[in-house]
Structure formats: C-alpha cells, structure tokens
Scaffold this motif. Structure first.
Motif, PDB file in Angstrom:
ATOM      1  N   PHE A 216       0.840  -1.198   0.000  1.00 53.56           N
ATOM      2  CA  PHE A 216       0.000   0.000   0.000  1.00 53.56           C
ATOM      3  C   PHE A 216       0.875   1.248   0.000  1.00 53.56           C
ATOM      4  O   PHE A 216       0.586   2.218  -0.713  1.00 53.56           O
ATOM      5  N   ALA A 217       1.946   1.236   0.809  1.00 55.58           N
ATOM      6  CA  ALA A 217       2.839   2.395   0.875  1.00 55.58           C
ATOM      7  C   ALA A 217       3.505   2.661  -0.473  1.00 55.58           C
ATOM      8  O   ALA A 217       3.616   3.813  -0.913  1.00 55.58           O
ATOM      9  N   MET A 218       3.946   1.604  -1.144  1.00 54.83           N
ATOM     10  CA  MET A 218       4.568   1.757  -2.454  1.00 54.83           C
ATOM     11  C   MET A 218       3.582   2.316  -3.471  1.00 54.83           C
ATOM     12  O   MET A 218       3.927   3.182  -4.289  1.00 54.83           O
ATOM     13  N   THR A 219       2.345   1.839  -3.411  1.00 58.71           N
ATOM     14  CA  THR A 219       1.325   2.321  -4.345  1.00 58.71           C
ATOM     15  C   THR A 219       0.964   3.769  -4.046  1.00 58.71           C
ATOM     16  O   THR A 219       0.720   4.565  -4.973  1.00 58.71           O
ATOM     17  N   GLN A 220       0.940   4.145  -2.780  1.00 55.77           N
ATOM     18  CA  GLN A 220       0.674   5.546  -2.427  1.00 55.77           C
ATOM     19  C   GLN A 220       1.764   6.458  -2.973  1.00 55.77           C
ATOM     20  O   GLN A 220       1.475   7.573  -3.435  1.00 55.77           O
ATOM     21  N   ASP A 221       3.023   6.005  -2.921  1.00 57.09           N
ATOM     22  CA  ASP A 221       4.117   6.803  -3.487  1.00 57.09           C
ATOM     23  C   ASP A 221       3.920   6.982  -4.992  1.00 57.09           C
ATOM     24  O   ASP A 221       4.137   8.077  -5.533  1.00 57.09           O
ATOM     25  N   HIS A 222       3.518   5.915  -5.665  1.00 60.89           N
ATOM     26  CA  HIS A 222       3.255   5.993  -7.100  1.00 60.89           C
ATOM     27  C   HIS A 222       2.084   6.926  -7.382  1.00 60.89           C
ATOM     28  O   HIS A 222       2.128   7.746  -8.325  1.00 60.89           O
ATOM     29  N   PHE A 223       1.051   6.845  -6.564  1.00 56.35           N
ATOM     30  CA  PHE A 223      -0.122   7.712  -6.689  1.00 56.35           C
ATOM     31  C   PHE A 223       0.279   9.177  -6.523  1.00 56.35           C
ATOM     32  O   PHE A 223      -0.161  10.051  -7.285  1.00 56.35           O
ATOM     33  N   ALA A 224       1.142   9.457  -5.534  1.00 61.48           N
ATOM     34  CA  ALA A 224       1.600  10.829  -5.306  1.00 61.48           C
ATOM     35  C   ALA A 224       2.382  11.353  -6.507  1.00 61.48           C
ATOM     36  O   ALA A 224       2.252  12.530  -6.880  1.00 61.48           O
ATOM     37  N   ALA A 225       3.178  10.486  -7.117  1.00 60.29           N
ATOM     38  CA  ALA A 225       3.938  10.894  -8.299  1.00 60.29           C
ATOM     39  C   ALA A 225       3.009  11.206  -9.471  1.00 60.29           C
ATOM     40  O   ALA A 225       3.220  12.184 -10.208  1.00 60.29           O
ATOM     41  N   LEU A 226       1.975  10.417  -9.638  1.00 60.45           N
ATOM     42  CA  LEU A 226       1.027  10.634 -10.734  1.00 60.45           C
ATOM     43  C   LEU A 226       0.281  11.964 -10.592  1.00 60.45           C
ATOM     44  O   LEU A 226      -0.052  12.605 -11.597  1.00 60.45           O
ATOM     45  N   LEU A 227       0.022  12.368  -9.338  1.00 59.46           N
ATOM     46  CA  LEU A 227      -0.763  13.578  -9.093  1.00 59.46           C
ATOM     47  C   LEU A 227       0.098  14.743  -8.607  1.00 59.46           C
ATOM     48  O   LEU A 227      -0.428  15.739  -8.088  1.00 59.46           O
ATOM     49  N   SER A 228       1.408  14.640  -8.780  1.00 59.87           N
ATOM     50  CA  SER A 228       2.328  15.645  -8.231  1.00 59.87           C
ATOM     51  C   SER A 228       2.097  17.042  -8.799  1.00 59.87           C
ATOM     52  O   SER A 228       2.401  18.044  -8.139  1.00 59.87           O
ATOM     53  N   GLU A 229       1.572  17.134 -10.014  1.00 57.99           N
ATOM     54  CA  GLU A 229       1.321  18.450 -10.608  1.00 57.99           C
ATOM     55  C   GLU A 229       0.094  19.129 -10.009  1.00 57.99           C
ATOM     56  O   GLU A 229      -0.107  20.330 -10.210  1.00 57.99           O
ATOM     57  N   HIS A 230      -0.700  18.363  -9.274  1.00 59.15           N
ATOM     58  CA  HIS A 230      -1.966  18.901  -8.777  1.00 59.15           C
ATOM     59  C   HIS A 230      -2.008  19.080  -7.254  1.00 59.15           C
ATOM     60  O   HIS A 230      -2.833  19.857  -6.755  1.00 59.15           O
ATOM     61  N   ALA A 231      -1.158  18.355  -6.543  1.00 54.29           N
ATOM     62  CA  ALA A 231      -1.187  18.467  -5.074  1.00 54.29           C
ATOM     63  C   ALA A 231       0.130  17.979  -4.496  1.00 54.29           C
ATOM     64  O   ALA A 231       0.760  17.054  -5.042  1.00 54.29           O
ATOM     65  N   GLU A 232       0.556  18.595  -3.414  1.00 51.77           N
ATOM     66  CA  GLU A 232       1.742  18.121  -2.709  1.00 51.77           C
ATOM     67  C   GLU A 232       1.414  16.835  -1.969  1.00 51.77           C
ATOM     68  O   GLU A 232       0.261  16.589  -1.583  1.00 51.77           O
ATOM     69  N   GLY A 233       2.451  16.023  -1.757  1.00 49.79           N
ATOM     70  CA  GLY A 233       2.269  14.701  -1.173  1.00 49.79           C
ATOM     71  C   GLY A 233       1.453  14.660   0.103  1.00 49.79           C
ATOM     72  O   GLY A 233       0.461  13.911   0.188  1.00 49.79           O
ATOM     73  N   PRO A 234       1.815  15.424   1.142  1.00 52.96           N
ATOM     74  CA  PRO A 234       1.063  15.359   2.409  1.00 52.96           C
ATOM     75  C   PRO A 234      -0.416  15.708   2.245  1.00 52.96           C
ATOM     76  O   PRO A 234      -1.284  15.056   2.842  1.00 52.96           O
ATOM     77  N   HIS A 235      -0.699  16.733   1.446  1.00 47.33           N
ATOM     78  CA  HIS A 235      -2.102  17.120   1.231  1.00 47.33           C
ATOM     79  C   HIS A 235      -2.851  16.028   0.483  1.00 47.33           C
ATOM     80  O   HIS A 235      -3.996  15.686   0.835  1.00 47.33           O
ATOM     81  N   LEU A 236      -2.212  15.462  -0.516  1.00 48.69           N
ATOM     82  CA  LEU A 236      -2.849  14.389  -1.288  1.00 48.69           C
ATOM     83  C   LEU A 236      -3.127  13.177  -0.408  1.00 48.69           C
ATOM     84  O   LEU A 236      -4.211  12.576  -0.483  1.00 48.69           O
ATOM     85  N   MET A 237      -2.159  12.796   0.444  1.00 45.13           N
ATOM     86  CA  MET A 237      -2.347  11.640   1.313  1.00 45.13           C
ATOM     87  C   MET A 237      -3.464  11.893   2.331  1.00 45.13           C
ATOM     88  O   MET A 237      -4.215  10.975   2.674  1.00 45.13           O
ATOM     89  N   ALA A 238      -3.583  13.131   2.796  1.00 47.76           N
ATOM     90  CA  ALA A 238      -4.670  13.464   3.730  1.00 47.76           C
ATOM     91  C   ALA A 238      -6.022  13.330   3.040  1.00 47.76           C
ATOM     92  O   ALA A 238      -6.990  12.821   3.629  1.00 47.76           O
ATOM     93  N   ARG A 239      -6.098  13.759   1.788  1.00 47.57           N
ATOM     94  CA  ARG A 239      -7.354  13.638   1.035  1.00 47.57           C
ATOM     95  C   ARG A 239      -7.671  12.166   0.764  1.00 47.57           C
ATOM     96  O   ARG A 239      -8.838  11.748   0.827  1.00 47.57           O
ATOM     97  N   LEU A 240      -6.639  11.385   0.451  1.00 54.33           N
ATOM     98  CA  LEU A 240      -6.850   9.960   0.208  1.00 54.33           C
ATOM     99  C   LEU A 240      -7.329   9.263   1.470  1.00 54.33           C
ATOM    100  O   LEU A 240      -8.274   8.442   1.421  1.00 54.33           O
ATOM    101  N   LEU A 241      -6.721   9.562   2.599  1.00 56.28           N
ATOM    102  CA  LEU A 241      -7.140   8.944   3.859  1.00 56.28           C
ATOM    103  C   LEU A 241      -8.585   9.309   4.187  1.00 56.28           C
ATOM    104  O   LEU A 241      -9.365   8.461   4.647  1.00 56.28           O
ATOM    105  N   ALA A 242      -8.957  10.565   3.934  1.00 57.21           N
ATOM    106  CA  ALA A 242     -10.344  10.980   4.176  1.00 57.21           C
ATOM    107  C   ALA A 242     -11.305  10.203   3.286  1.00 57.21           C
ATOM    108  O   ALA A 242     -12.391   9.790   3.724  1.00 57.21           O
ATOM    109  N   ALA A 243     -10.918   9.983   2.030  1.00 61.00           N
ATOM    110  CA  ALA A 243     -11.760   9.208   1.119  1.00 61.00           C
ATOM    111  C   ALA A 243     -11.884   7.768   1.593  1.00 61.00           C
ATOM    112  O   ALA A 243     -12.969   7.170   1.536  1.00 61.00           O
ATOM    113  N   GLU A 244     -10.787   7.190   2.068  1.00 63.02           N
ATOM    114  CA  GLU A 244     -10.829   5.813   2.574  1.00 63.02           C
ATOM    115  C   GLU A 244     -11.779   5.707   3.760  1.00 63.02           C
ATOM    116  O   GLU A 244     -12.541   4.733   3.871  1.00 63.02           O
TER     117      GLU A 244
END
Length: 235
Positions: free
Chosen positions: A23-51
């Motif tokens: 899961f951690a490896m996939t989250q890193d890949h997810f952050a790279a895919l969306l790096s132009e739209h959100a910084e990592g910590p903010h993106l992970m917070a949004r993902l956790l909220a969605a989960e």
C-alpha cells in the motif's frame, strides 16, 4: 486459578505476511502521478479521508483502496484527471492484487508450534478473493483448523467465531498487528488480545492500548507460544 486457552486466532496481513508496504509503495506511485496537482502530504490526507468515507461502502482491502484513489484523483483535479492517469491507478491496484506472498520471519514456525497445542484459526478481513489467494500461496492454509475472512473485526464477530470454532471467546486468544482490529475488540469479547507490532501501520487501524490484564505485546510471533504457556500457568 490458571487461565484456560483452547483456541488461538492469528491475523494474516502484516502478522503472517507482508502487506502494508505494498500500500505504501502504491501511495508513493499515486503521489507521483498527481504531483502536478497536489503536494504529497495534502494528497495523502485527502486519500485517507476518502478511505474513511468509503469503508462503509467498499469495506477493507485493495479494491476499496483503488476506488478511493480514483475518487481522490477526480476531486483533487476538479474532474480534469486524464484518463491515462486513471488507467495507471487501476493498473497499480491490479498489481497489488497479484503481488507475491512473503511470509514474515517466524510466522511459519509459530503456526507449526501453535497448531499442535491449540485449535488454530486465521481471522482476517479484506477482499475475499485476495485473502484466499494469499492464504493459498503462503503454504500455511492446511495448518489452520479454521479460516474466517470477515468484513470487519468486532467483539460480536469474535464471539461468533470463537463460539463456532472453540470453547468461547473467554478461552480464546487473538494475535495481530492492529490494536483497533485484533486486540481491543477481542478483549471486549472477553478474550485475550496480543499485539504484534509491524513496521508499517495504517492510520485507520490506530488505537490506544487497552487497560486490561488480558492484553500483552510481543515483538514477533516467535514469542507467542511461550507467552501463552505463561498465561495458562499463571496464578
């Protein structure tokens, strides 16, 4: 009087084999895919909220995690996420569903030892097909007297399982890496909850240790047989 323990339950993911690191490896890949739209910590917070929002709908496991990544990607881009990015997210989720099973140190030896002394169960939650696949590939399936793949781990769930497979939750013990899923609800059911920490921990599984004489913590599964011996001979 000495305690009687007749039935032992073991968690699967990150107790018997590695799981959270994928899961951690996939989250890193997810952050790279969306790096132009959100910084990592903010993106992970949004993902956790969605989960958290989606757990009642999708349950635990990789499929729900993948859908939450897609939902987050759509939200974070205001609906402008490219189709190729969505495809890469789907591909990442599919890869997670086919990764090789790698047992944790001491897992196989502990299972071999415990099954000779107690009725031994594996109690896990998540995607049914994925958990069945990992259990089959682990080589441990035939060593357990029973397998329970459940939608969630609650006190009523543990009571049902230990009534069906053993002599009741009060004579049962559950060991795993989640305080929220493996320890606290088992103690609430009247049994023993043993924490076996793992290096990676999902925020949703966090909980404070219980104030109970039926709680203990060990560093790995190799210590579990001796701990149970201590519990069953204690006065």
């Amino acid at each position: 009087m000495p305690h009687t323990i007749t039935t032992v339950g073991l968690d699967a993911d990150d107790t018997l084999w590695h799981n959270e690191r994928f899961f951690a490896m996939t989250q890193d890949h997810f952050a790279a895919l969306l790096s132009e739209h959100a910084e990592g910590p903010h993106l992970m917070a949004r993902l956790l909220a969605a989960e958290r929002r989606n757990l009642p709908h999708y349950g635990f496991g990789i499929k729900g995690f993948t859908l939450s990544m897609i939902e987050t990607a759509i939200e974070i881009t205001d609906g402008r996420v490219p189709a190729k990015v969505l495809q890469q997210i789907l591909d990442a989720g599919r890869d997670m569903l086919s990764h090789e099973v790698e047992l944790l140190p001491h897992a196989a030896d502990a299972v071999e030892t415990l099954r000779q002394r107690y009725k031994l169960l594996v109690i896990t939650k998540g995607d049914l097909l994925d958990q069945e696949r990992k259990l089959a590939q682990s080589g441990l399936r035939d060593l357990f007297h029973g397998v329970e793949i459940v939608s969630d781990k609650t006190a009523p769930t543990y009571r049902r399982i230990f009534d069906a497979h053993g002599t009741g939750a009060d004579q049962g013990l559950m060991a795993g890496n989640s305080m929220a899923s493996d320890v606290r609800p088992m103690i609430d059911a009247g049994g023993w909850g043993i924490m076996v920490p793992h290096g990676h921990a999902w925020a949703i599984e966090h909980a404070e240790p219980p104030d109970s004489d039926r709680f203990a913590e060990i560093t790995d599964l190799s210590q579990l047989p001796k701990l149970i011996d201590t519990l069953t001979t204690a006065h």
